[in-house]
Scaffold this active site. Sequence first.
Site, PDB file in Angstrom:
ATOM      1  N   TYR A 152     -82.250  37.903 -48.652  1.00  0.00           N
ATOM      2  CA  TYR A 152     -82.699  39.580 -49.176  1.00  0.00           C
ATOM      3  C   TYR A 152     -82.412  40.317 -47.899  1.00  0.00           C
ATOM      4  O   TYR A 152     -81.609  41.366 -47.989  1.00  0.00           O
ATOM      5  CB  TYR A 152     -84.199  39.622 -49.537  1.00  0.00           C
ATOM      6  N   ALA A 153     -82.904  40.008 -46.625  1.00  0.00           N
ATOM      7  CA  ALA A 153     -82.683  40.834 -45.483  1.00  0.00           C
ATOM      8  C   ALA A 153     -81.207  40.952 -45.121  1.00  0.00           C
ATOM      9  O   ALA A 153     -80.692  41.992 -44.568  1.00  0.00           O
ATOM     10  CB  ALA A 153     -83.604  40.427 -44.299  1.00  0.00           C
TER      11      ALA A 153
END
Length: 335
Positions: A152-153
């Site tokens: 996600y990051a």
Amino acid sequence: MKVLVTGAAGFIGMHVSQRFLARGDTVVGLDNLNGYYDPSLKEARLAQLTPHEAFSFARLDVADAPGVAALFEREQFDRVVHLAAQAGVRHSLDAPQDYVDSNVTGTLNILEGCRHQKVTHLVYASTSSVYGASTQMPFSPHEIADHPLAIYAATKRATELMAHSYSHLFGLPTTGLRFFTVYGPWGRPDMALFLFTRKMLAGEPIDVFNHGNHRRDFTFVDDIAEGVVRATDETATPDADWSSDRPDPGTSAAPWRIYNIGNSKPVELNRYIEVLEDCLAVKADKRLLPLQPGDVPETFADVSDLEAAVGYRPSTSVEEGVARFVEWYRGYYDA
């Protein structure tokens, strides 16, 4: 002006759209209303917007390149606030392709739309999660953020770099906002405050990771929405002092900016739960667990750049913010 808000049926997207509408702007909301969490909540958020005659809605996935291009050509937006994304750190461990499709491909399609239709400013959502393995507090956009701990990051960091390319190549002004743990009314059901409230009212135990020793820069959604609107009004410009010999990660010789947007007052998770217990008049049954993969033990935003640029000053305490969430939750769910 006419503004496109992607993810308009989302938590932050609804509040941002309301801010634009309240001051007289025309808003086109885009959302695919997917099933990552209960679509009826997204539809209820949309119902807060649709009574406004200056609001219209396009049900569309940002990963749909022809659909996005057609929307841009038809509507001729002045500015774009890109909030649509596949969110959630833990879900990204199980479904990484969802994050690449929505966050990377979707952002590329938005960048292309802005480029070809000469949008004057793109503001897009990034995340505090890009700081990843860094423990240098408070987190500053002028420090390197190249060690993400979850896909996600990583996808969010990719969007920042993609935006820089478009700012450099095509002169498209772009501003990235790294959100820090947003909470409040109409929040996402997969986030801690929502989960804790539902389980505590049902008499169920709550999972408390890192034994509650997390520290998070909990930021109330109204403060976030105000900051987003202000950032949209402040078109990104090149940094005249930027040097290729000493490259600043937060600015550029291109019209590109990165800002933190958070409360800048970290609160321990155990304290957050205590506030919720007071608001609900319910004692939590805590199931203490270790730190989850992909999570970080602390977030703390340096927001001085955003304050200097647009006068951003978050003002909502955790005590006030949690109380307002509980009031909304009890009303919405008749709890």
